[in-house]
Design a protein around this motif. Structure first.
Motif, PDB file in Angstrom:
ATOM      1  N   ARG A  23      -2.839  -6.356  -1.131  1.00 54.48           N
ATOM      2  CA  ARG A  23      -2.620  -4.922  -0.961  1.00 54.48           C
ATOM      3  C   ARG A  23      -3.554  -4.162  -1.896  1.00 54.48           C
ATOM      4  O   ARG A  23      -3.341  -4.130  -3.105  1.00 54.48           O
ATOM      5  CB  ARG A  23      -1.176  -4.559  -1.298  1.00 54.48           C
ATOM      6  CG  ARG A  23      -0.154  -5.282  -0.489  1.00 54.48           C
ATOM      7  CD  ARG A  23      -0.167  -4.777   0.908  1.00 54.48           C
ATOM      8  NE  ARG A  23       0.987  -5.318   1.622  1.00 54.48           N
ATOM      9  CZ  ARG A  23       1.222  -5.069   2.869  1.00 54.48           C
ATOM     10  NH1 ARG A  23       0.419  -4.317   3.560  1.00 54.48           N
ATOM     11  NH2 ARG A  23       2.272  -5.579   3.454  1.00 54.48           N
TER      12      ARG A  23
ATOM     13  N   ASP B 135      -4.080  -0.874  -2.215  1.00 52.78           N
ATOM     14  CA  ASP B 135      -3.603   0.376  -2.791  1.00 52.78           C
ATOM     15  C   ASP B 135      -2.133   0.593  -2.458  1.00 52.78           C
ATOM     16  O   ASP B 135      -1.551  -0.103  -1.643  1.00 52.78           O
ATOM     17  CB  ASP B 135      -4.466   1.564  -2.342  1.00 52.78           C
ATOM     18  CG  ASP B 135      -4.462   1.751  -0.829  1.00 52.78           C
ATOM     19  OD1 ASP B 135      -3.396   1.595  -0.205  1.00 52.78           O
ATOM     20  OD2 ASP B 135      -5.529   2.060  -0.278  1.00 52.78           O
ATOM     21  N   ALA B 136      -1.540   1.597  -3.086  1.00 51.43           N
ATOM     22  CA  ALA B 136      -0.112   1.864  -2.939  1.00 51.43           C
ATOM     23  C   ALA B 136       0.260   2.267  -1.521  1.00 51.43           C
ATOM     24  O   ALA B 136       1.346   1.954  -1.057  1.00 51.43           O
ATOM     25  CB  ALA B 136       0.335   2.928  -3.927  1.00 51.43           C
ATOM     26  N   ASP B 137      -0.624   2.974  -0.806  1.00 47.56           N
ATOM     27  CA  ASP B 137      -0.301   3.382   0.558  1.00 47.56           C
ATOM     28  C   ASP B 137      -0.063   2.169   1.450  1.00 47.56           C
ATOM     29  O   ASP B 137       0.859   2.156   2.248  1.00 47.56           O
ATOM     30  CB  ASP B 137      -1.417   4.247   1.152  1.00 47.56           C
ATOM     31  CG  ASP B 137      -1.439   5.640   0.544  1.00 47.56           C
ATOM     32  OD1 ASP B 137      -0.411   6.057  -0.028  1.00 47.56           O
ATOM     33  OD2 ASP B 137      -2.490   6.294   0.642  1.00 47.56           O
ATOM     34  N   GLN B 138      -0.912   1.162   1.333  1.00 46.12           N
ATOM     35  CA  GLN B 138      -0.716  -0.038   2.138  1.00 46.12           C
ATOM     36  C   GLN B 138       0.513  -0.808   1.684  1.00 46.12           C
ATOM     37  O   GLN B 138       1.210  -1.390   2.494  1.00 46.12           O
ATOM     38  CB  GLN B 138      -1.940  -0.939   2.068  1.00 46.12           C
ATOM     39  CG  GLN B 138      -3.008  -0.545   3.065  1.00 46.12           C
ATOM     40  CD  GLN B 138      -4.048  -1.616   3.186  1.00 46.12           C
ATOM     41  OE1 GLN B 138      -4.521  -2.143   2.175  1.00 46.12           O
ATOM     42  NE2 GLN B 138      -4.410  -1.954   4.397  1.00 46.12           N
ATOM     43  N   ALA B 139       0.794  -0.830   0.389  1.00 45.02           N
ATOM     44  CA  ALA B 139       1.951  -1.566  -0.121  1.00 45.02           C
ATOM     45  C   ALA B 139       3.255  -0.930   0.338  1.00 45.02           C
ATOM     46  O   ALA B 139       4.294  -1.569   0.320  1.00 45.02           O
ATOM     47  CB  ALA B 139       1.898  -1.633  -1.643  1.00 45.02           C
ATOM     48  N   ALA B 140       3.197   0.329   0.779  1.00 46.16           N
ATOM     49  CA  ALA B 140       4.401   1.014   1.224  1.00 46.16           C
ATOM     50  C   ALA B 140       4.788   0.631   2.648  1.00 46.16           C
ATOM     51  O   ALA B 140       5.747   1.157   3.175  1.00 46.16           O
ATOM     52  CB  ALA B 140       4.208   2.522   1.110  1.00 46.16           C
TER      53      ALA B 140
ATOM     54  N   ALA C 187       6.241  -6.678  -3.128  1.00 48.84           N
ATOM     55  CA  ALA C 187       5.247  -5.614  -3.305  1.00 48.84           C
ATOM     56  C   ALA C 187       5.750  -4.302  -2.719  1.00 48.84           C
ATOM     57  O   ALA C 187       5.597  -3.249  -3.324  1.00 48.84           O
ATOM     58  CB  ALA C 187       3.931  -6.021  -2.649  1.00 48.84           C
ATOM     59  N   TYR C 188       6.384  -4.381  -1.562  1.00 47.43           N
ATOM     60  CA  TYR C 188       6.932  -3.188  -0.921  1.00 47.43           C
ATOM     61  C   TYR C 188       8.022  -2.561  -1.782  1.00 47.43           C
ATOM     62  O   TYR C 188       8.027  -1.359  -2.025  1.00 47.43           O
ATOM     63  CB  TYR C 188       7.488  -3.565   0.450  1.00 47.43           C
ATOM     64  CG  TYR C 188       8.234  -2.449   1.126  1.00 47.43           C
ATOM     65  CD1 TYR C 188       7.553  -1.424   1.768  1.00 47.43           C
ATOM     66  CD2 TYR C 188       9.620  -2.415   1.105  1.00 47.43           C
ATOM     67  CE1 TYR C 188       8.232  -0.391   2.381  1.00 47.43           C
ATOM     68  CE2 TYR C 188      10.312  -1.386   1.716  1.00 47.43           C
ATOM     69  CZ  TYR C 188       9.612  -0.376   2.364  1.00 47.43           C
ATOM     70  OH  TYR C 188      10.295   0.649   2.960  1.00 47.43           O
TER      71      TYR C 188
ATOM     72  N   GLY D 229       8.441  -2.880  -4.920  1.00 47.43           N
ATOM     73  CA  GLY D 229       7.853  -2.376  -6.153  1.00 47.43           C
ATOM     74  C   GLY D 229       7.313  -0.962  -6.010  1.00 47.43           C
ATOM     75  O   GLY D 229       7.288  -0.195  -6.975  1.00 47.43           O
ATOM     76  N   VAL D 230       6.914  -0.605  -4.810  1.00 45.15           N
ATOM     77  CA  VAL D 230       6.396   0.734  -4.568  1.00 45.15           C
ATOM     78  C   VAL D 230       7.516   1.717  -4.244  1.00 45.15           C
ATOM     79  O   VAL D 230       7.531   2.831  -4.733  1.00 45.15           O
ATOM     80  CB  VAL D 230       5.381   0.712  -3.389  1.00 45.15           C
ATOM     81  CG1 VAL D 230       4.990   2.102  -2.961  1.00 45.15           C
ATOM     82  CG2 VAL D 230       4.146  -0.095  -3.779  1.00 45.15           C
ATOM     83  N   CYS D 231       8.459   1.271  -3.441  1.00 43.08           N
ATOM     84  CA  CYS D 231       9.470   2.224  -2.945  1.00 43.08           C
ATOM     85  C   CYS D 231      10.707   2.346  -3.830  1.00 43.08           C
ATOM     86  O   CYS D 231      11.406   3.347  -3.740  1.00 43.08           O
ATOM     87  CB  CYS D 231       9.893   1.854  -1.535  1.00 43.08           C
ATOM     88  SG  CYS D 231      11.031   0.458  -1.469  1.00 43.08           S
TER      89      CYS D 231
END
Length: 107
Positions: free
Chosen positions: A7, A9-14, A101-102, A104-106
């Motif tokens: 991933r 960047d954060a947008d893709q990890a979301a 990873a998801y 971790g972002v949300c």
């Protein structure tokens, strides 16, 4: 199951990888959870063996195994006319890494 890629960047990890959606769907059913436990000790089983050991019909076993394979939880190989299923640790690890990873972002 196609392993989720890195991933950048954060947008893709979301967003969860589609394979991770299949993984979560595979986990969401009590019958599939029961079938998964048959493979806990590294067993390699045919559809008929799964049906017998899980106490379900052969068509139900076949359907559940297909969903578990699509979710990356099981792998399969052909041995003559018989398809044998076994746990897929790499597929599970990839889905869990994507889910982590998801989350971790949300969260």
């Amino acid at each position: 199951m196609v392993a989720p890629g890195p991933r950048p960047d954060a947008d893709q990890a979301a967003e969860l990888h589609p394979a991770t959606h299949d993984f979560l769907k595979a986990l969401a059913n009590p019958t599939r959870q029961k079938v998964m436990l048959l493979f806990a000790q590294g067993a390699e089983l045919s559809v008929n063996e799964v049906a017998e050991q899980a106490g379900i019909s052969q068509p139900t076993a076949s359907q559940q195994l297909a969903l578990l394979r699509r979710g990356g939880i099981l792998a399969s190989r052909r041995d003559g006319k018989v398809v044998l299923y076994c746990s897929n640790k790499e597929g599970v690890a990839a889905a869990l890494a994507d889910l982590q990873a998801y989350l971790g972002v949300c969260c």
